[in-house]
Design a protein around this motif. Sequence first.
Motif, PDB file in Angstrom:
ATOM      1  N   ALA A   1       0.681  -1.076   0.019  1.00 42.07           N
ATOM      2  CA  ALA A   1      -0.024  -0.084  -0.103  1.00 42.07           C
ATOM      3  C   ALA A   1       0.987   1.269   0.107  1.00 42.07           C
ATOM      4  O   ALA A   1       0.635   2.345  -0.725  1.00 42.07           O
ATOM      5  CB  ALA A   1      -0.938  -0.016   1.295  1.00 42.07           C
ATOM      6  N   VAL A   2       1.918   1.237   0.750  1.00 47.50           N
ATOM      7  CA  VAL A   2       2.774   2.391   0.892  1.00 47.50           C
ATOM      8  C   VAL A   2       3.596   2.605  -0.540  1.00 47.50           C
ATOM      9  O   VAL A   2       3.754   3.598  -0.954  1.00 47.50           O
ATOM     10  CB  VAL A   2       3.940   2.324   1.643  1.00 47.50           C
ATOM     11  N   LEU A   3       3.803   1.660  -1.227  1.00 53.32           N
ATOM     12  CA  LEU A   3       4.521   1.597  -2.589  1.00 53.32           C
ATOM     13  C   LEU A   3       3.429   2.006  -3.423  1.00 53.32           C
ATOM     14  O   LEU A   3       4.103   3.106  -4.275  1.00 53.32           O
ATOM     15  CB  LEU A   3       5.077   0.164  -2.833  1.00 53.32           C
ATOM     16  N   VAL A   4       2.445   1.696  -3.455  1.00 57.89           N
ATOM     17  CA  VAL A   4       1.549   2.182  -4.586  1.00 57.89           C
ATOM     18  C   VAL A   4       1.218   3.593  -4.304  1.00 57.89           C
ATOM     19  O   VAL A   4       0.965   4.559  -5.028  1.00 57.89           O
ATOM     20  CB  VAL A   4       0.091   1.460  -4.426  1.00 57.89           C
ATOM     21  N   ALA A   5       1.060   4.292  -2.991  1.00 52.13           N
ATOM     22  CA  ALA A   5       0.742   5.519  -2.698  1.00 52.13           C
ATOM     23  C   ALA A   5       1.665   6.301  -3.190  1.00 52.13           C
ATOM     24  O   ALA A   5       1.513   7.738  -3.561  1.00 52.13           O
ATOM     25  CB  ALA A   5       0.333   5.426  -1.147  1.00 52.13           C
ATOM     26  N   GLY A   6       2.860   5.992  -2.802  1.00 54.64           N
ATOM     27  CA  GLY A   6       4.026   6.922  -3.110  1.00 54.64           C
ATOM     28  C   GLY A   6       4.861   6.659  -4.489  1.00 54.64           C
ATOM     29  O   GLY A   6       5.928   6.999  -4.743  1.00 54.64           O
ATOM     30  N   LEU A   7       4.372   5.933  -5.355  1.00 56.65           N
ATOM     31  CA  LEU A   7       5.054   5.443  -6.509  1.00 56.65           C
ATOM     32  C   LEU A   7       5.448   6.555  -7.357  1.00 56.65           C
ATOM     33  O   LEU A   7       6.667   6.645  -7.705  1.00 56.65           O
ATOM     34  CB  LEU A   7       4.278   4.392  -7.255  1.00 56.65           C
ATOM     35  N   LEU A   8       4.674   7.393  -7.589  1.00 57.98           N
ATOM     36  CA  LEU A   8       5.047   8.468  -8.699  1.00 57.98           C
ATOM     37  C   LEU A   8       5.951   9.391  -7.957  1.00 57.98           C
ATOM     38  O   LEU A   8       6.869   9.557  -8.413  1.00 57.98           O
ATOM     39  CB  LEU A   8       3.764   9.101  -8.997  1.00 57.98           C
ATOM     40  N   TRP A   9       5.504  10.153  -6.827  1.00 62.90           N
ATOM     41  CA  TRP A   9       6.717  11.110  -6.084  1.00 62.90           C
ATOM     42  C   TRP A   9       7.878  10.405  -5.780  1.00 62.90           C
ATOM     43  O   TRP A   9       8.843  11.198  -6.049  1.00 62.90           O
ATOM     44  CB  TRP A   9       5.957  11.867  -4.991  1.00 62.90           C
ATOM     45  N   ARG A  10       7.985   9.198  -5.497  1.00 61.56           N
ATOM     46  CA  ARG A  10       9.232   8.428  -5.120  1.00 61.56           C
ATOM     47  C   ARG A  10       9.897   8.206  -6.580  1.00 61.56           C
ATOM     48  O   ARG A  10      11.210   8.356  -6.573  1.00 61.56           O
ATOM     49  CB  ARG A  10       9.114   7.275  -4.440  1.00 61.56           C
ATOM     50  N   SER A  11       9.266   7.983  -7.431  1.00 61.06           N
ATOM     51  CA  SER A  11      10.001   7.809  -8.808  1.00 61.06           C
ATOM     52  C   SER A  11      10.565   9.176  -9.282  1.00 61.06           C
ATOM     53  O   SER A  11      12.072   9.255  -9.815  1.00 61.06           O
ATOM     54  CB  SER A  11       8.953   7.273  -9.809  1.00 61.06           C
ATOM     55  N   VAL A  12       9.861  10.119  -9.137  1.00 57.06           N
ATOM     56  CA  VAL A  12      10.294  11.408  -9.497  1.00 57.06           C
ATOM     57  C   VAL A  12      11.656  11.955  -8.552  1.00 57.06           C
ATOM     58  O   VAL A  12      12.644  12.374  -9.131  1.00 57.06           O
ATOM     59  CB  VAL A  12       9.357  12.451  -9.330  1.00 57.06           C
ATOM     60  N   TRP A  13      11.293  11.687  -7.273  1.00 53.21           N
ATOM     61  CA  TRP A  13      12.569  12.089  -6.328  1.00 53.21           C
ATOM     62  C   TRP A  13      13.747  11.226  -6.892  1.00 53.21           C
ATOM     63  O   TRP A  13      14.780  11.599  -6.452  1.00 53.21           O
ATOM     64  CB  TRP A  13      11.997  11.955  -5.008  1.00 53.21           C
TER      65      TRP A  13
END
Length: 372
Positions: free
Chosen positions: A114-126
């Motif tokens: 759940a944490v991975l899906v929730a932050g997938l986009l912004w973690r990828s950008v970061w």
Amino acid sequence: MHPSGTPHPRARLWLAYAGCCVLAWCLFVLAGSEFDRGLDPFWLAVYQATTMLWAPMLLGVAVWPVARRLHGSDAGPAATAMAHGLAAVAFAALWQAGEFGVNAALFGAGHAGAVLVAGLLWRSVWGLVVYAAIATAFTAVLQARAARAAAVAAAQAESALARAELSAISGKLNPHFLFNTLNSLIALTRKDPAGAEAALLKFASMLRYVLDTKRGGPPRPAAAAAADRVLLSDEVDFLRDYLALEALRLGPRLRVDWDLEERVLADELPPLTLQPLVENAILHAVAPRKGGGRVSISARRNALNHGLDLAVADDGPGCEPEALEPRPGQRRGVGLAALRKRFALDYDGQARLRIHTAPGAGFRVDLFIPQA
């Protein structure tokens, strides 16, 4: 550690990297802390900073070999940019994989997913942004090292060129001195064979001095250990032999005044520094005049910077300063020009040669030679 006591460049690099990581962690903690609400938000910020940043901090170490390999490759800008782009995607993916693994171990796979899906986009950008920052910093370090190595290589090449030119200049002085001295001996044999024999003994001593300076000379004290330096006392002894030879030819027409401070006789200077100046004085101020002339030689300690002050002067006719510049087609003397160039190369502009002359006022050359 280097012999000088400074850390090795690689150690300095990773110390700087560790410092940047600690700084980023502290800033992250401060940004997430709310001190007016007690310590709970602070400890939560510490937890979040640690769980968020441990992965990129560790992965950042792996960016160094990637940046070094791409910096040293012959790939073009487009290929290098593409390789960095792929490395950035891998960096972001590994960052998220590391966080997923830690969350799964601590809270279970469901929470981690759940944490991975929730932050997938912004973690990828970061991930892309952090990789770009680290890779840029490492590339700047590599470019700085390359620029420093190129500067050192250029300095070494310039030093080698200067040494080669200095050797060529010194090579001009020695044959010039030998040629003129042999001419004096030839002239002396015609009118004074006994004097010529005594002169040959002096000449043998002088030749030994010249040869010793060319091959480094006999062992000397540490104060005069440099192969391209001689003691002023040795140079003076050589000059006395030269003047004794000229006195056999010129007789009482040659008058010499010495003014040497005892404390400077152990100072160092390049060999054959004074002889060309004395030779010029004899050639232009003593030999052409029926009554001869006087040559003055002085050596003193410079009161301001403790260097060596030398002077060679004569009471000859002197000349206009403009006459020292050679005209087209005119033969140029070796002594003054070679000495000036030798000082410029040998002492990095710290040594000085100054000429004072005017019609009817004689000719004087002042030298300043720095001492270690």
